[in-house]
Motif scaffolding. Structure first.
Motif, PDB file in Angstrom:
ATOM      1  N   VAL A 186       6.697  -7.902  -6.256  1.00 44.95           N
ATOM      2  CA  VAL A 186       6.131  -6.357  -6.365  1.00 44.95           C
ATOM      3  C   VAL A 186       4.514  -6.689  -6.395  1.00 44.95           C
ATOM      4  CG1 VAL A 186       5.954  -4.702  -7.957  1.00 44.95           C
ATOM      5  CG2 VAL A 186       8.248  -5.868  -7.508  1.00 44.95           C
ATOM      6  N   GLY A 187       3.734  -5.867  -5.938  1.00 47.83           N
ATOM      7  CA  GLY A 187       2.536  -5.908  -5.861  1.00 47.83           C
ATOM      8  C   GLY A 187       1.872  -5.131  -7.118  1.00 47.83           C
ATOM      9  N   GLY A 188       0.562  -4.771  -6.966  1.00 48.72           N
ATOM     10  CA  GLY A 188      -0.002  -4.182  -8.261  1.00 48.72           C
ATOM     11  C   GLY A 188      -0.628  -2.764  -7.583  1.00 48.72           C
ATOM     12  N   LYS A 189      -1.147  -1.876  -8.501  1.00 50.33           N
ATOM     13  CA  LYS A 189      -1.861  -0.640  -8.211  1.00 50.33           C
ATOM     14  C   LYS A 189      -2.926  -0.851  -7.208  1.00 50.33           C
ATOM     15  CE  LYS A 189      -0.407   1.788 -12.417  1.00 50.33           C
ATOM     16  NZ  LYS A 189      -0.852   2.546 -13.529  1.00 50.33           N
TER      17      LYS A 189
ATOM     18  N   ASP B 232      -2.340  -8.730   6.317  1.00 48.18           N
ATOM     19  CA  ASP B 232      -2.131  -7.492   5.968  1.00 48.18           C
ATOM     20  C   ASP B 232      -0.695  -7.231   6.631  1.00 48.18           C
ATOM     21  OD1 ASP B 232      -4.457  -6.591   4.879  1.00 48.18           O
ATOM     22  OD2 ASP B 232      -5.378  -6.226   6.806  1.00 48.18           O
ATOM     23  N   GLY B 233      -0.055  -6.629   5.675  1.00 47.77           N
ATOM     24  CA  GLY B 233       1.493  -6.164   6.407  1.00 47.77           C
ATOM     25  C   GLY B 233       1.281  -5.497   7.633  1.00 47.77           C
TER      26      GLY B 233
ATOM     27  N   GLY C  80       0.725  -1.370   0.088  1.00 38.83           N
ATOM     28  CA  GLY C  80      -0.018   0.085  -0.006  1.00 38.83           C
ATOM     29  C   GLY C  80       0.739   1.337   0.011  1.00 38.83           C
ATOM     30  N   THR C  81       0.172   2.373  -0.269  1.00 40.14           N
ATOM     31  CA  THR C  81       0.820   3.853  -0.390  1.00 40.14           C
ATOM     32  C   THR C  81       0.813   4.363   0.953  1.00 40.14           C
ATOM     33  OG1 THR C  81      -1.147   4.805  -1.031  1.00 40.14           O
ATOM     34  CG2 THR C  81       0.540   3.930  -2.856  1.00 40.14           C
TER      35      THR C  81
ATOM     36  N   THR D 103       5.076  -6.399  -1.936  1.00 39.03           N
ATOM     37  CA  THR D 103       5.443  -4.875  -1.623  1.00 39.03           C
ATOM     38  C   THR D 103       5.579  -4.069  -2.791  1.00 39.03           C
ATOM     39  OG1 THR D 103       6.855  -3.619  -0.171  1.00 39.03           O
ATOM     40  CG2 THR D 103       8.063  -5.179  -1.539  1.00 39.03           C
ATOM     41  N   ARG D 104       5.694  -3.028  -2.381  1.00 35.95           N
ATOM     42  CA  ARG D 104       6.021  -1.966  -3.673  1.00 35.95           C
ATOM     43  C   ARG D 104       7.475  -2.036  -4.244  1.00 35.95           C
ATOM     44  NH1 ARG D 104       4.640   2.012   0.420  1.00 35.95           N
ATOM     45  NH2 ARG D 104       6.793   3.098  -0.341  1.00 35.95           N
TER      46      ARG D 104
END
Length: 283
Positions: free
Chosen positions: A130-133, A157-158, A64-65, A105-106
């Motif tokens: 790497v994850g997605g948007k 959830d991390g 997540g961002t 992760t990102r």
């Protein structure tokens, strides 16, 4: 990833599924049931219920961002003396029923997360990807990297670093027995349905539960459910919703208020308080 679910029976008495409708992976193929039971999938699920799953993989989503954290990267920030993600992963590292962990992760955190896993000897972490948007695509990316012989997959959830081991164990056991399970806690606030900022009705909170993670599923089921949800562009608030779209019932187990998701800076304050209380033996 917290959703509010309704259930007619007490949270600890939810029945296991008797039938699955919709789409599922059976013997490696995607079948659209059109309202009929998927015999191959159900027979395998029935066999799995008779004995504890030997292999359980975990997918920890940390892509997540952190848009509500006011500039704080909640995965890498410290909680107590350790990074949040290390707290999260250690619970799975210490659980004997978890065979491997895949971290999603990102892209900009890939090197740092990999370094943390090595530095803190998180030996069960098999891959960092790497994850997605959107979250559903991050989950899909993690599922693609899970070992193919896994019978159960736990998705967590991390940003939930304080998962009590007993909550993890109970949901793993229930997921083994029923094919789909998630921890949950009763809603204690009054909940109203509103439109345009005006309350329309007060919901019966005795039937409402806040659902947490990890959410545990029979491996073929969650792969099929996420695949179909992503293909159809479904908007989901948790992974249980993906299997519910197929007609699958999700059993609810005891969650914990300690198992909070770090979403705002205030949650970090609460998390520190929980750690302090644990150190004092109060929790």
């Amino acid at each position: 990833m917290t959703g509010v679910q309704t259930c007619a029976l007490p949270i600890w008495c939810q029945p296991g599924p008797e039938a699955v409708l919709g789409a599922a992976l059976a013997d490696g193929l995607l079948f659209v049931a059109g309202g009929e039971m998927m015999t191959g999938f159900l027979s395998r699920l029935s066999r799995n219920r008779k004995q504890k799953a030997h292999i359980c993989s975990a997918v920890v989503v940390a892509a997540g961002t952190a848009s509500r954290m006011e500039g704080i990267d909640k995965i890498l920030t410290t909680l107590g003396d350790l990074p949040v993600l290390v707290h999260t992963l250690r619970v799975f590292e210490d659980c004997p029923d978890i065979a491997e962990v895949v971290v999603v992760t990102r892209e900009d955190l890939l090197v740092e997360v990999s370094r943390l896993c090595r530095e803190f000897d998180l030996e069960k972490v098999s891959k960092v990807v790497v994850g997605g948007k959107e979250r559903i695509y991050s989950v899909q990316a993690g599922l693609a990297e899970v070992r193919q012989d896994a019978e159960l997959i736990a998705i967590h959830d991390g940003a939930r670093p304080l998962l009590p081991p007993e909550v993890l164990q109970e949901v793993l056991d229930r997921g083994t027995a029923t094919g789909a399970a998630a921890p949950a806690i009763p809603v204690t606030d009054t909940v109203k349905r509103a439109e345009g900022g005006v309350a329309q009705e007060t919901l019966d909170r005795s039937t409402l539960f806040a659902v947490q993670t990890p959410q545990v599923f029979q491996a073929d089921l969650i792969r099929a459910a996420i695949h179909q949800a992503a293909a159809e562009g479904a908007v989901l608030t948790d992974d249980c919703a993906a299997v519910e779209r197929l007609g699958m019932k999700v059993s609810l187990t005891r969650g914990s208020r300690e198992n909070l998701k770090l979403t705002t800076p205030f949650d970090l304050v609460v998390g520190e308080a929980i750690l302090d209380a644990r150190e004092r033996g109060e929790l």
